[in-house]
Design a protein around this motif. Structure first.
Motif, PDB file in Angstrom:
ATOM      1  N   PRO A  24      41.167  34.179  45.366  1.00 54.45           N
ATOM      2  CA  PRO A  24      40.164  35.227  45.607  1.00 54.45           C
ATOM      3  C   PRO A  24      39.072  35.205  44.538  1.00 54.45           C
ATOM      4  O   PRO A  24      37.905  35.440  44.830  1.00 54.45           O
ATOM      5  N   ILE A  25      39.463  34.922  43.315  1.00 51.41           N
ATOM      6  CA  ILE A  25      38.491  34.913  42.220  1.00 51.41           C
ATOM      7  C   ILE A  25      37.434  33.859  42.434  1.00 51.41           C
ATOM      8  O   ILE A  25      36.236  34.093  42.256  1.00 51.41           O
ATOM      9  N   VAL A  26      37.879  32.675  42.847  1.00 49.50           N
ATOM     10  CA  VAL A  26      36.935  31.585  43.070  1.00 49.50           C
ATOM     11  C   VAL A  26      36.021  31.908  44.247  1.00 49.50           C
ATOM     12  O   VAL A  26      34.807  31.672  44.190  1.00 49.50           O
ATOM     13  N   ALA A  60      35.099  34.856  45.280  1.00 49.12           N
ATOM     14  CA  ALA A  60      34.128  35.853  44.833  1.00 49.12           C
ATOM     15  C   ALA A  60      33.057  35.207  43.963  1.00 49.12           C
ATOM     16  O   ALA A  60      31.878  35.537  44.058  1.00 49.12           O
ATOM     17  N   GLY A  61      33.472  34.274  43.127  1.00 51.62           N
ATOM     18  CA  GLY A  61      32.530  33.621  42.231  1.00 51.62           C
ATOM     19  C   GLY A  61      31.506  32.807  42.989  1.00 51.62           C
ATOM     20  O   GLY A  61      30.305  32.881  42.721  1.00 51.62           O
ATOM     21  N   LEU A  62      31.989  32.025  43.939  1.00 49.99           N
ATOM     22  CA  LEU A  62      31.073  31.198  44.717  1.00 49.99           C
ATOM     23  C   LEU A  62      30.099  32.074  45.495  1.00 49.99           C
ATOM     24  O   LEU A  62      28.897  31.811  45.540  1.00 49.99           O
ATOM     25  N   ALA A  94      29.116  35.055  44.784  1.00 50.66           N
ATOM     26  CA  ALA A  94      28.157  35.661  43.862  1.00 50.66           C
ATOM     27  C   ALA A  94      27.083  34.654  43.473  1.00 50.66           C
ATOM     28  O   ALA A  94      25.896  34.966  43.436  1.00 50.66           O
ATOM     29  N   GLY A 133      33.044  34.976  39.561  1.00 44.67           N
ATOM     30  CA  GLY A 133      33.982  35.637  40.456  1.00 44.67           C
ATOM     31  C   GLY A 133      34.567  36.882  39.831  1.00 44.67           C
ATOM     32  O   GLY A 133      34.626  37.954  40.460  1.00 44.67           O
ATOM     33  N   LEU A 134      34.986  36.766  38.588  1.00 46.89           N
ATOM     34  CA  LEU A 134      35.573  37.922  37.906  1.00 46.89           C
ATOM     35  C   LEU A 134      34.549  39.033  37.769  1.00 46.89           C
ATOM     36  O   LEU A 134      34.835  40.205  38.018  1.00 46.89           O
ATOM     37  N   ALA A 168      31.961  39.580  39.611  1.00 51.36           N
ATOM     38  CA  ALA A 168      31.723  40.177  40.927  1.00 51.36           C
ATOM     39  C   ALA A 168      32.847  41.140  41.290  1.00 51.36           C
ATOM     40  O   ALA A 168      32.603  42.241  41.796  1.00 51.36           O
ATOM     41  N   LEU A 169      34.076  40.717  41.039  1.00 46.49           N
ATOM     42  CA  LEU A 169      35.212  41.577  41.399  1.00 46.49           C
ATOM     43  C   LEU A 169      35.223  42.862  40.567  1.00 46.49           C
ATOM     44  O   LEU A 169      35.477  43.949  41.079  1.00 46.49           O
TER      45      LEU A 169
END
Lengths: 208, 208
Positions: free
Chosen positions: A11-13, A15-17, A19, B16-17, B19-20
């Motif tokens: 999920p982190i990756v 979200a990062g992509l 963003a 990603g972090l 953004a989260l």
DNA sequence: CCTCCCATCCTCCGAAAGGACGACTCCCGG
DNA sequence: CCGGGAGTCGTCCTTTCGGAGGATGGGAGG
């Protein structure tokens, strides 16, 4: 507008992509996938230009990233697949390229390199991270090693630390046969001992 | 407001972090660090409550994530350190805990688990991913293996596939000494052969 | 001081591994 | 239909590995 699908189980990756792409005016994330199956579905229904595909998915998955890449590339009007992963193991790179990936990027690549690669992929060009490109060339120079499935089976046992006797018992063959397989393996890998064979096989990506 | 520093060499993961966390009303990212050194600087000057620390930094770094964790925890008014990494290798987990980490999360953890861990860390509590917690307990049960630095050195050579003779030449000691080290290694790891030793050492995280 | 651990070195010996032949099936592709 | 590779098994022989058992010196710590 370049339509992108993000396929990664982290999920982190994802979200990062997302963003990072949200800053780019010409790139749009149209779907996210947490499994290879979801990636395939998205590739079929969202009509993307590029699929960003991770190679390592959680252990629960039946399909691998490479498998999903192959399936996606076999679609009508198939999107380009850009592999984005953590490792630069030879076996992974070769597998991804053979599966039809247009590019291979590492996750620690700087964002601009990623953007360039997406744009190149969308244009039908290939984009390899410099590290990967040189490694691919190295690999081309090295003659391809072709171990038979039985030989790999034996080598895995060796890698697990078993003796010839134990391997023979485990595979229901005689110790002589194990030695015979090993002799072939040594010759193919150009080594002289079992430990060296395991080491080389690991480096080449034959063993994990 | 919980003040968080993100230390990771992957731009994608940092994005990603960030953004989260931007979704969470009570958490604020006050700094990003791409190197252990930057992480240390941020911990000193940004007065964070929690530092999210990756263990694997690019090969160019002199300090490791574990090292930076140790240094940060030694500061006056030290922030809590939450290790966030890809692997669940025993050696990494142990190292992080010994360095003073309040928690250990895997990057494929669901976001809510991450948020809970950050809030727990900020409150001074420990938060381990369930996978990690059980592994830590397993490890506690297994007697701790303590190889001397010389023994590890020898074992690395063995893992690279070298013979006793080659190892002796490489380390400027006699073959007898190599055998002696190996005998100790075998006894400590409770195995009977060099290949088994390498296999066990790899599983335990002694060798990469 | 004495003890434990580490690193270094030794010998003797049996077991495991590896090299060098040969040989037999099965199956696939030219 | 025939050659060749893969997989199976065998023997003989050499080298390497690992086990047993011991010895020395040095450093850390009770």
């Amino acid at each position: 507008m370049i339509r992108v699908v993000i396929a990664d189980d982290h999920p982190i990756v994802r979200a990062g992509l997302k963003a990072l792409f949200s800053i780019e005016p010409d790139i749009e994330v149209v779907a996210e996938a947490a499994t290879p199956q979801e990636a395939l579905d998205a590739a079929e229904h969202e009509n993307p230009d590029v699929v960003l595909m991770d190679l390592q998915f959680g252990s629960g998955e039946t399909t691998t990233g490479a498998g999903a890449t192959r399936t996606i590339r076999a679609l009508d009007a198939a999107p380009y697949v850009l592999v984005l992963t953590n490792y630069d193991s030879d076996a992974d790179i070769l597998g991804a390229v053979e599966a039809g990936a247009s590019g291979y990027l590492l996750k620690d690549a700087p964002p601009h390199e990623l953007m360039n690669a997406v744009r190149a992929a969308a244009a039908g060009e290939s984009a390899l991270a410099p590290v990967i490109a040189s490694r691919l060339l190295d690999r081309m120079r090295e003659p391809r090693v072709n171990l038979s499935s039985r030989e790999i089976e034996v080598l895995e046992q060796v890698g697990a630390g078993r003796t010839n006797q134990e391997i023979a018992a485990g595979l229901f063959i005689s110790e002589t046969t194990v030695k015979s397989h090993l002799a072939h393996i040594f010759s193919k890998l150009d080594v002289a001992s079992r430990t060296a064979a395991v080491s080389v096989a690991r480096r080449k990506g034959i063993l994990r």
